[in-house]
Design an enzyme around this catalytic site. Structure first.
Site, short mmCIF file in Angstrom:
data_model
loop_
_atom_site.label_atom_id
_atom_site.label_comp_id
_atom_site.label_asym_id
_atom_site.label_seq_id
_atom_site.Cartn_x
_atom_site.Cartn_y
_atom_site.Cartn_z
N GLN A 150 0.82 -1.20 0.00
CA GLN A 150 0.00 0.00 0.00
C GLN A 150 0.86 1.26 0.00
O GLN A 150 0.62 2.20 -0.75
CB GLN A 150 -0.92 0.01 1.22
N GLU A 151 1.89 1.30 0.85
CA GLU A 151 2.70 2.50 1.03
C GLU A 151 3.59 2.80 -0.17
O GLU A 151 3.75 3.97 -0.54
CB GLU A 151 3.57 2.37 2.29
N THR A 152 4.19 1.77 -0.75
CA THR A 152 5.17 2.00 -1.82
C THR A 152 4.92 1.10 -3.02
O THR A 152 5.83 0.86 -3.82
CB THR A 152 6.60 1.75 -1.29
#
Length: 546
Positions: A150-152
């Site tokens: 999700q983040e990267t």
């Protein structure tokens, strides 16, 4: 899991004890007429009493680190790798890393992943109470990858053949970005708050020309996070990463930053590791707010204010995280227990959860205790207390309690000047007691009704006093052999006030710290609460700077 249960049977007791006053010997500082000195042993005893709950030791162990020289010697397959690294290699070998990182930026490598784990012995560490360390290690890694995705992640549909020719699942697309999109090295960014005259800048000073935009698997951002992470990575030195934040993108720190976040409690939010291995036991208020075990709580820890709560049930970020977790958990055969929830839409975000006053919640930051203590100079506590918000001082960092008491980062406005010493100033010899009443001691605080002997006579305190010789009267009255007090002598005649208009000192008036009064044409300022103490004799008075 009997050990885990034992950890929490004392939660309510220890939280209550931590708010109680502790024994502390406060003396005037002979090196500073405006300050006080306290014994280092008293400071250490207070810090230990306030963090006596076993969970503080669990947190401290989770944040232990290895020397960087040891970490940088870690390579895949080496028999010399630390035990927790060998476990990670066993449950998540190179081929599994390759399977999940086919879109990843080249700065993320399996070697750097192992080094990030090797920095923190608690990640994929052992358990002595029968818990399955291999299963917890595998689950921790899979949880981390769900959040990495999700983040990267790439977030490219499996059916998008042009951008995803390999047809990778979205949960296989983690670690695509090493720097926040739109930013590159050499650009200043995320410098909000830099250069201000506050405790954050005194502890974590921004470096000129540097940008603190998101970097690494967790997208570390802002100077206070770079500084705090730097302290953990470099033996308490915040300046390493503040001066060179690019290391969080270009070295094994790009993954270590995520492991650090995974292990660090942001009380009252638990560390994600302790949600997964169930060392954490949710409080009753957390349970009432829908917060329990499962992947959903790790979302609340990371970004609950934006992604949790019923209003965010169909929002893209949490929906993505949950899809990635479910895809990874299915692929790696992660067992989901009956009391676990993958979602957090049914949870109150931690930022909206009022845990103030809860006795089964522990906090991890020190703040000055502004309670009034009648038996201490000026009514100050000379103590710090645990709070559930970020401050300049962490209960998980050795030495930070002493820094809090001494106001090291000048974060407590109006706090008394305090110095900590291994030994307190030696006291002059005391007189023998009279009729069993101990001799007066200049460093001791006395309150109304307490008695002392001085010059072969017995005196009784009329109000709070410290350092006022009973022979001078003031807050003391002489007790005769029949137990009757002598009449209080009349107050001095009123004398003219100095030209600045200050009032003339009056023996019957109560003064508090900062009040001014004149005597014989000299202006004095009260250092603390006083009544009847002649300014000429010093004690609670000092000459004002006029």
């Amino acid at each position: 899991m009997s050990t885990t249960t034992q950890l929490f049977t004392v939660l309510g007791i220890s939280a209550a004890v931590s708010t109680a006053a502790h024994a502390i010997n406060v003396q005037p500082d002979p090196q500073n007429p405006e300050g006080y000195v306290v014994a280092k042993a008293d400071i250490e005893a207070m810090a230990a009493a306030k963090t006596a709950d076993p969970m503080y030791q669990v947190w401290a162990q989770a944040l232990r680190t290895r020397d960087n020289a040891v970490v940088e010697a870690i390579v895949p397959g080496s028999a010399n790798n630390p035990e927790n690294v060998q476990r990670a290699q066993r449950v998540f070998p190179q081929q599994q890393w390759d399977f999940l990182t086919q879109m990843a930026a080249p700065e993320y490598t399996y070697t750097r992943f192992l080094r990030a784990i090797g920095k923190f012995p608690a990640f994929c560490g052992d358990y002595s109470d029968g818990r399955d360390a291999d299963a917890i290690c595998k689950r921790s890694i899979v949880t981390a990858f769900a959040h990495f995705a999700q983040e990267t992640g790439g977030h490219i549909s499996k059916d998008n053949v042009s951008d995803n020719p390999l047809g990778l699942e979205e949960w296989q697309q983690a670690l695509v970005h090493v720097r926040e999109m739109g930013w590159s090295e050499g650009e200043e960014g995320y410098t909000t708050g830099c250069g201000q005259n506050d405790w954050q800048n005194r502890r974590w000073p921004c470096a000129p020309g540097q940008g603190y935009f998101g970097r690494g698997a967790k997208q570390l951002s802002y100077h206070f996070n770079y500084g705090a992470f730097s302290e953990v990575m470099f033996d308490g030195d915040a300046t390493v990463l503040l001066n060179n934040p690019a290391l969080v993108a270009d070295s094994w720190l790009n993954l270590a930053s995520a492991i650090w976040f995974f292990l660090t409690p942001q009380a009252p939010k638990p560390a994600m590791l302790h949600v997964i291995d169930r060392t954490w036991v949710p409080s009753q208020r957390e349970r009432n707010a829908g917060i329990g075990y499962g992947f959903g709580t790790t979302i609340n820890v990371i970004n609950g204010g934006i992604e949790c709560g019923e209003q965010n049930k169909y929002k893209g970020q949490p929906v993505n995280r949950i899809r990635y977790w479910q895809g990874l958990a299915h692929h790696y055969n992660i067992v989901i227990e009956s009391d676990e929830e993958d979602t957090c839409w049914q949870q109150t975000p931690y930022g909206s959860l009022n845990l103030e006053g809860a006795t089964d919640v522990l906090y991890t930051n020190w703040e000055g205790d502004w309670g009034y203590y009648a038996d201490r100079p000026g009514g100050y506590s000379f103590e710090c207390k645990l709070v559930g918000y970020q401050t300049a001082y962490s209960a998980l960092v050795p030495g930070d309690y002493e820094k809090c008491v001494t106001n090291f980062y000048q974060s407590h406005a109006g706090w008394p000047q305090v110095r900590v010493s291994d030994t307190l100033p030696s006291k002059p010899p005391t007189e023998p007691p009279v009729d069993g009443v101990a001799a007066w001691d200049a460093a001791t605080v006395y309150v109304q009704g307490e008695q002392v002997s001085q010059g072969g006579q017995i005196y009784e305190a009329k109000w709070w006093t410290q350092g006022d010789d009973p022979l001078n009267g003031g807050p003391w009255q002489l007790i005769d052999s029949g137990g009757q007090s002598e009449p209080t002598p009349p107050s001095d005649p009123v004398d003219p006030a100095p030209g600045d208009g200050a009032i003339t000192w009056d023996a019957a008036t109560i003064y508090v710290g900062g009040d001014q009064a004149s005597k014989n044409g000299v202006l004095y300022q009260a250092k603390w609460w006083t009544q009847g103490d002649d300014p000429i004799n010093g004690g609670p008075w000092q000459r004002a700077n006029n």
